[in-house]
Design an enzyme around this catalytic site. Structure first.
Site, PDB file in Angstrom:
ATOM      1  N   HIS A 278       0.844  -1.196   0.000  1.00 52.32           N
ATOM      2  CA  HIS A 278       0.000   0.000   0.000  1.00 52.32           C
ATOM      3  C   HIS A 278       0.872   1.236   0.000  1.00 52.32           C
ATOM      4  CE1 HIS A 278       0.770  -0.564   4.283  1.00 52.32           C
ATOM      5  NE2 HIS A 278       0.235   0.622   4.580  1.00 52.32           N
TER       6      HIS A 278
ATOM      7  N   HIS B 219       1.438   3.928   1.935  1.00 48.23           N
ATOM      8  CA  HIS B 219       1.975   4.691   3.064  1.00 48.23           C
ATOM      9  C   HIS B 219       3.499   4.819   2.988  1.00 48.23           C
ATOM     10  CE1 HIS B 219      -1.813   4.009   5.754  1.00 48.23           C
ATOM     11  NE2 HIS B 219      -1.911   5.075   4.973  1.00 48.23           N
TER      12      HIS B 219
ATOM     13  N   ASP C   7       5.848   4.634   5.099  1.00 53.12           N
ATOM     14  CA  ASP C   7       6.697   3.634   5.758  1.00 53.12           C
ATOM     15  C   ASP C   7       6.673   2.293   5.007  1.00 53.12           C
ATOM     16  OD1 ASP C   7       3.974   3.422   6.659  1.00 53.12           O
ATOM     17  OD2 ASP C   7       4.628   2.135   8.303  1.00 53.12           O
ATOM     18  N   HIS C   8       6.128   2.301   3.778  1.00 53.23           N
ATOM     19  CA  HIS C   8       6.138   1.101   2.940  1.00 53.23           C
ATOM     20  C   HIS C   8       6.709   1.372   1.549  1.00 53.23           C
ATOM     21  CE1 HIS C   8       3.634  -1.228   5.818  1.00 53.23           C
ATOM     22  NE2 HIS C   8       3.403   0.014   6.229  1.00 53.23           N
TER      23      HIS C   8
ATOM     24  N   HIS D 115      -7.322  -1.144   5.923  1.00 57.67           N
ATOM     25  CA  HIS D 115      -6.301  -0.202   6.412  1.00 57.67           C
ATOM     26  C   HIS D 115      -6.237   0.979   5.444  1.00 57.67           C
ATOM     27  CE1 HIS D 115      -2.593   1.246   8.233  1.00 57.67           C
ATOM     28  NE2 HIS D 115      -1.948   1.130   7.082  1.00 57.67           N
TER      29      HIS D 115
ATOM     30  N   ASP E  16       0.085  -3.952   6.276  1.00 57.26           N
ATOM     31  CA  ASP E  16      -0.573  -3.498   7.507  1.00 57.26           C
ATOM     32  C   ASP E  16      -2.011  -3.999   7.585  1.00 57.26           C
ATOM     33  OD1 ASP E  16       1.760  -2.140   8.043  1.00 57.26           O
ATOM     34  OD2 ASP E  16       0.944  -0.143   7.695  1.00 57.26           O
TER      35      ASP E  16
ATOM     36  N   HIS F 122       5.151  -4.676  10.620  1.00 55.76           N
ATOM     37  CA  HIS F 122       5.530  -3.959  11.846  1.00 55.76           C
ATOM     38  C   HIS F 122       5.768  -4.925  13.000  1.00 55.76           C
ATOM     39  CE1 HIS F 122       4.653   0.293  10.721  1.00 55.76           C
ATOM     40  NE2 HIS F 122       3.787  -0.268   9.884  1.00 55.76           N
TER      41      HIS F 122
HETATM   42 FE    FE Z   1       2.838   0.752   8.142  1.00 60.10          FE
HETATM   43 ZN    ZN Z   2       0.141   1.595   6.591  1.00 53.44          ZN
END
Ligand code: FE
Ligand code: ZN
Length: 257
Positions: A54, A56, A58-59, A113, A137, A175
């Protein structure tokens, strides 16, 4: 296919898939480029694919820099993430298949998410092997992602798809939230002996700074409250026998935890 787990940012994991016979690699959710580049150079391997679950940061944060170093790498993501994933070239939907080395992954559309989230599932390649699920996530060890762009009903549906995979599937989530998730789980499913046993194990692992990922789907089904909306204990905690309501209430309680 070897899988390398790279700790990145504060508590994220990026996964590097490596085929030693051909010297090629793919990376799942590169939050940062540097740890991936270091691992590739240690393995003397070439990056051919970036698999994003996805959009985001942090990905996908490492996408651009990885593409600089490996301009021929192909960037995969969900069809509804068009415009949100740097460098995305392939727009995947439920049931699509992608190849890496001699393996194929199946794509699941798992909104909740985010509205575009996908998961990659590599079925076992021999009868003794386990399948490998990269779920970003959506499903976490002991928990699930927050609902930023989706409804409880969508997330429940998504988790139901993942729950139907074989028990020995390895769950590679993005995570290290396991301990916190299980501490919450204990507040809603406190009589669950498997959960009590698991939290003890996880406490020990975390006190030694050991990673709890991958998890196994079998243990998730036994202990993760977000896969257990149809269990009497959780129905009683949430005072509901309706799957979506039970799930939504659990998710709300976790948001406040
Ligand atoms: Fe994340
Ligand atoms: Zn995420």
């Amino acid at each position: 296919m070897d899988i390398h787990r790279l700790p990145v940012l504060h508590d994220n994991y990026t996964f590097l898939l490596h085929d030693s016979s051909s010297g090629i690699a793919a990376v799942v959710d590169p939050a940062e480029a540097q740890p991936v580049l270091r691992c590739l150079s240690d393995l003397k391997s070439e990056l051919v694919s970036i698999l994003n679950t996805h959009h985001h940061g942090d990905h996908v944060g490492g996408n651009a820099q990885l593409l600089n170093q490996f301009p021929d790498a192909v960037v995969y993501g969900g069809v509804h993430d068009r415009g949100r994933i740097p460098g995305q070239q392939v727009f995947l939907q439920e049931g699509d298949r992608i190849s890496f080395a001699n393996r194929q992954a199946e794509v699941f559309f798992v909104p909740g998410h985010t509205r575009a989230h996908i998961a990659y599932y590599f079925p076992p390649d021999t009868s003794e092997a386990s399948g490998e699920l990269f779920c970003g996530d959506t499903l976490f060890a002991g928990g699930c992602g927050r609902l930023f762009e989706g409804t409880p009903g969508q997330m429940l549906n998504s988790l139901e798809k993942l729950r139907s995979l074989p028990d020995n599937t390895r769950v590679w989530c993005a995570h290290e939230y396991t301990l916190k998730n299980l501490q919450f789980a204990l507040t809603v499913d406190g009589q669950n002996p498997d959960l009590r046993q698991r939290i003890e194990q996880v406490e020990k692992m975390r006190s030694q700074a050991e990673a709890t990922i991958p998890s196994e789907l079998r243990i998730e089904k036994l202990t993760n409250p977000f896969l257990r909306w149809d269990q009497p204990a959780l129905q009683s905690t949430t005072k509901s026998q309706d799957a979506v309501k039970t799930f939504a209430r659990l998710r709300n309680m976790k948001d406040q935890f």
